[in-house]
Scaffold this motif. Structure first.
Motif, mmCIF file in Angstrom:
data_model
loop_
_atom_site.group_PDB
_atom_site.id
_atom_site.type_symbol
_atom_site.label_atom_id
_atom_site.label_comp_id
_atom_site.label_asym_id
_atom_site.label_seq_id
_atom_site.Cartn_x
_atom_site.Cartn_y
_atom_site.Cartn_z
ATOM 1 N N LEU A 13 0.831 -1.208 0.000
ATOM 2 C CA LEU A 13 0.000 0.000 0.000
ATOM 3 C C LEU A 13 0.862 1.253 0.000
ATOM 4 O O LEU A 13 0.572 2.226 -0.716
ATOM 5 C CB LEU A 13 -0.930 0.008 1.220
ATOM 6 C CG LEU A 13 -1.970 -1.106 1.306
ATOM 7 C CD1 LEU A 13 -2.927 -0.843 2.463
ATOM 8 C CD2 LEU A 13 -2.747 -1.251 0.016
ATOM 9 N N LYS A 14 1.918 1.239 0.788
ATOM 10 C CA LYS A 14 2.807 2.395 0.862
ATOM 11 C C LYS A 14 3.507 2.620 -0.471
ATOM 12 O O LYS A 14 3.573 3.758 -0.966
ATOM 13 C CB LYS A 14 3.829 2.193 1.979
ATOM 14 C CG LYS A 14 4.707 3.398 2.244
ATOM 15 C CD LYS A 14 5.602 3.171 3.449
ATOM 16 C CE LYS A 14 6.450 4.402 3.751
ATOM 17 N NZ LYS A 14 7.326 4.178 4.934
ATOM 18 N N TYR A 15 4.025 1.561 -1.073
ATOM 19 C CA TYR A 15 4.742 1.659 -2.339
ATOM 20 C C TYR A 15 3.823 2.174 -3.450
ATOM 21 O O TYR A 15 4.249 2.946 -4.320
ATOM 22 C CB TYR A 15 5.312 0.291 -2.718
ATOM 23 C CG TYR A 15 5.857 0.223 -4.130
ATOM 24 C CD1 TYR A 15 7.125 0.728 -4.436
ATOM 25 C CD2 TYR A 15 5.104 -0.342 -5.164
ATOM 26 C CE1 TYR A 15 7.621 0.676 -5.730
ATOM 27 C CE2 TYR A 15 5.599 -0.396 -6.463
ATOM 28 C CZ TYR A 15 6.853 0.115 -6.744
ATOM 29 O OH TYR A 15 7.336 0.076 -8.026
ATOM 30 N N ILE A 100 -3.028 -5.371 -9.749
ATOM 31 C CA ILE A 100 -1.752 -5.403 -9.052
ATOM 32 C C ILE A 100 -1.128 -6.785 -9.228
ATOM 33 O O ILE A 100 -1.820 -7.807 -9.084
ATOM 34 C CB ILE A 100 -1.932 -5.110 -7.544
ATOM 35 C CG1 ILE A 100 -2.685 -3.782 -7.339
ATOM 36 C CG2 ILE A 100 -0.579 -5.079 -6.844
ATOM 37 C CD1 ILE A 100 -2.008 -2.588 -7.953
ATOM 38 N N ASN A 101 0.153 -6.838 -9.531
ATOM 39 C CA ASN A 101 0.863 -8.100 -9.720
ATOM 40 C C ASN A 101 2.069 -8.131 -8.787
ATOM 41 O O ASN A 101 3.030 -7.390 -8.977
ATOM 42 C CB ASN A 101 1.309 -8.255 -11.174
ATOM 43 C CG ASN A 101 2.026 -9.571 -11.431
ATOM 44 O OD1 ASN A 101 1.846 -10.537 -10.687
ATOM 45 N ND2 ASN A 101 2.838 -9.615 -12.476
ATOM 46 N N LYS A 102 1.983 -8.955 -7.763
ATOM 47 C CA LYS A 102 3.069 -9.102 -6.789
ATOM 48 C C LYS A 102 3.471 -7.753 -6.192
ATOM 49 O O LYS A 102 4.651 -7.430 -6.066
ATOM 50 C CB LYS A 102 4.281 -9.782 -7.437
ATOM 51 C CG LYS A 102 3.997 -11.194 -7.916
ATOM 52 C CD LYS A 102 5.211 -11.833 -8.560
ATOM 53 C CE LYS A 102 4.911 -13.248 -9.042
ATOM 54 N NZ LYS A 102 6.089 -13.872 -9.698
ATOM 55 N N GLY A 103 2.472 -6.957 -5.843
ATOM 56 C CA GLY A 103 2.718 -5.677 -5.184
ATOM 57 C C GLY A 103 3.105 -4.548 -6.106
ATOM 58 O O GLY A 103 3.400 -3.447 -5.643
ATOM 59 N N VAL A 106 0.156 0.183 -11.377
ATOM 60 C CA VAL A 106 -0.084 1.619 -11.475
ATOM 61 C C VAL A 106 -0.323 2.172 -10.075
ATOM 62 O O VAL A 106 -1.133 1.631 -9.312
ATOM 63 C CB VAL A 106 -1.308 1.895 -12.381
ATOM 64 C CG1 VAL A 106 -1.713 3.360 -12.329
ATOM 65 C CG2 VAL A 106 -0.999 1.479 -13.818
ATOM 66 N N THR A 107 0.387 3.231 -9.712
ATOM 67 C CA THR A 107 0.231 3.811 -8.378
ATOM 68 C C THR A 107 -1.052 4.644 -8.287
ATOM 69 O O THR A 107 -1.681 4.945 -9.304
ATOM 70 C CB THR A 107 1.421 4.708 -8.019
ATOM 71 O OG1 THR A 107 1.400 5.883 -8.852
ATOM 72 C CG2 THR A 107 2.746 3.975 -8.202
ATOM 73 N N ALA A 108 -1.409 5.022 -7.069
ATOM 74 C CA ALA A 108 -2.620 5.815 -6.861
ATOM 75 C C ALA A 108 -2.569 7.129 -7.642
ATOM 76 O O ALA A 108 -3.534 7.505 -8.317
ATOM 77 C CB ALA A 108 -2.808 6.081 -5.366
ATOM 78 N N LYS A 109 -1.436 7.829 -7.577
ATOM 79 C CA LYS A 109 -1.315 9.107 -8.294
ATOM 80 C C LYS A 109 -1.315 8.890 -9.799
ATOM 81 O O LYS A 109 -1.904 9.667 -10.549
ATOM 82 C CB LYS A 109 -0.037 9.823 -7.865
ATOM 83 C CG LYS A 109 0.214 11.165 -8.586
ATOM 84 C CD LYS A 109 -0.878 12.183 -8.293
ATOM 85 C CE LYS A 109 -0.719 13.468 -9.091
ATOM 86 N NZ LYS A 109 0.561 14.159 -8.839
ATOM 87 N N GLU A 110 -0.665 7.816 -10.246
ATOM 88 C CA GLU A 110 -0.645 7.527 -11.679
ATOM 89 C C GLU A 110 -2.046 7.207 -12.195
ATOM 90 O O GLU A 110 -2.396 7.568 -13.323
ATOM 91 C CB GLU A 110 0.310 6.367 -11.959
ATOM 92 C CG GLU A 110 1.782 6.747 -11.798
ATOM 93 C CD GLU A 110 2.708 5.548 -11.832
ATOM 94 O OE1 GLU A 110 3.939 5.757 -11.955
ATOM 95 O OE2 GLU A 110 2.234 4.409 -11.708
ATOM 96 N N ALA A 119 -0.760 10.363 -20.159
ATOM 97 C CA ALA A 119 -0.036 9.101 -20.323
ATOM 98 C C ALA A 119 0.957 8.894 -19.184
ATOM 99 O O ALA A 119 1.512 9.857 -18.642
ATOM 100 C CB ALA A 119 0.695 9.081 -21.667
ATOM 101 N N VAL A 120 1.195 7.635 -18.847
ATOM 102 C CA VAL A 120 2.110 7.247 -17.770
ATOM 103 C C VAL A 120 3.112 6.240 -18.317
ATOM 104 O O VAL A 120 2.746 5.332 -19.069
ATOM 105 C CB VAL A 120 1.331 6.630 -16.589
ATOM 106 C CG1 VAL A 120 2.277 5.974 -15.593
ATOM 107 C CG2 VAL A 120 0.478 7.696 -15.900
ATOM 108 N N ASN A 121 4.379 6.384 -17.946
ATOM 109 C CA ASN A 121 5.425 5.474 -18.391
ATOM 110 C C ASN A 121 5.672 4.420 -17.319
ATOM 111 O O ASN A 121 5.908 4.745 -16.161
ATOM 112 C CB ASN A 121 6.717 6.255 -18.676
ATOM 113 C CG ASN A 121 7.823 5.374 -19.222
ATOM 114 O OD1 ASN A 121 8.681 4.913 -18.484
ATOM 115 N ND2 ASN A 121 7.793 5.137 -20.523
ATOM 116 N N LYS A 122 5.608 3.122 -17.722
ATOM 117 C CA LYS A 122 5.781 2.044 -16.749
ATOM 118 C C LYS A 122 6.658 0.932 -17.318
ATOM 119 O O LYS A 122 6.637 0.644 -18.512
ATOM 120 C CB LYS A 122 4.420 1.418 -16.385
ATOM 121 C CG LYS A 122 3.437 2.356 -15.735
ATOM 122 C CD LYS A 122 3.859 2.769 -14.344
ATOM 123 C CE LYS A 122 3.763 1.640 -13.347
ATOM 124 N NZ LYS A 122 4.083 2.106 -11.964
#
Length: 257
Positions: A13-15, A100-103, A106-110, A119-122
């Motif tokens: 959750l933090k990450y 979510i895959n193994k923690g 996409v983050t909350a802000k993303e 667009a978001v780069n991942k």
């Protein structure tokens, strides 16, 4: 209760940008040992970069996080979350489920940036098992199984963020660390405050990445769109200034972040 599993999920959750505000509810849910459960986040008001809205009237986002228990062990997994955006200038809600895959994912802000149309780069793992770096963008014109389709633009697509930034007359690029900070911000899908040259005059505003059209999106200080072809570009010795092709872009709903 599996304490090690709880700590692992709290770190997830933090990450992923949900902080520690759901830790107590997460622990309580795991203690009760249901097969699956979800957690509702408080509604978060996102900062308005142009400060056009008074507190309480800006864009708001909320999340529902989904967990399930292993059928073989007492471990729980964070499977997905649904992000819902209420934009300040639009009455309809916009929602999307992110897996979510193994923690990782996409983050909350993303997710907020994606729902805002950017667009978001991942770094991702493809179904083939190969790792890839992709720009992701929601397609609000198409839905698959009730969710917005996700466009992606990989390295072969030909968008080079660093080179694209260098094309434009953006102030402070020569300052140590400025370009790196700008690139990281744009890769997360943010709009970033910059000063750029338009018609030979420096103006303060904002910029966002637009990998689909291999350019940057510029905005003035009030977050009004400025055509990138109107922004001054650098002249390379012996070469003509590159002019962008005319493209038809759908009018953006709402405003950026």
């Amino acid at each position: 209760m599996n304490e090690e599993n709880l700590v692992y999920l709290q770190n997830n959750l933090k990450y992923l940008g949900f902080g520690e505000q759901l830790n107590a509810a997460l622990k309580e849910s795991i203690t009760n040992a249901p097969q699956d459960f979800n957690l509702q986040s408080p509604t978060i008001e996102m900062q308005d970069p142009a400060k056009r809205y008074e507190p309480g009237f800006g864009d708001k986002v909320s999340y529902v996080l989904n967990f399930s228990k292993s059928k073989e062990t007492d471990m729980y997994f964070f499977n997905s979350y649904e992000a819902t955006l209420k934009k300040a200038d639009i009455t309809d809600l916009i929602s999307q489920t992110f897996y979510i895959n193994k923690g990782k994912g996409v983050t909350a802000k993303e997710s907020f940036n994606l729902l805002s149309g950017r667009a978001v780069n991942k770094d991702v793992v493809l179904k083939s098992g190969e790792k890839a770096n992709l720009w992701l963008k929601l397609d609000f014109a198409e839905k698959i199984d009730g969710k917005y389709a996700m466009k992606n633009f990989g390295e072969k697509y030909g968008f080079d963020l660093s080179a694209t930034i260098d094309r434009f007359m953006i102030a402070d690029l020569e300052k140590p660390g400025f370009k790196d900070q700008l690139m990281k911000s744009l890769q997360r899908g943010n709009v970033h405050e910059v000063s750029f040259s338009k018609d030979g005059r420096e103006t303060k505003g904002f910029v966002a990445a637009n990998p689909q059209y291999k350019t940057l999106d510029f905005y003035d200080a009030g977050m009004k769109s400025v055509y990138s072809k109107a922004v001054d570009q650098k002249q390379v010795a012996g070469e003509a200034v590159i002019q962008e092709p005319e493209v038809v872009i759908e009018a953006k709903k709402g405003r950026g972040r």
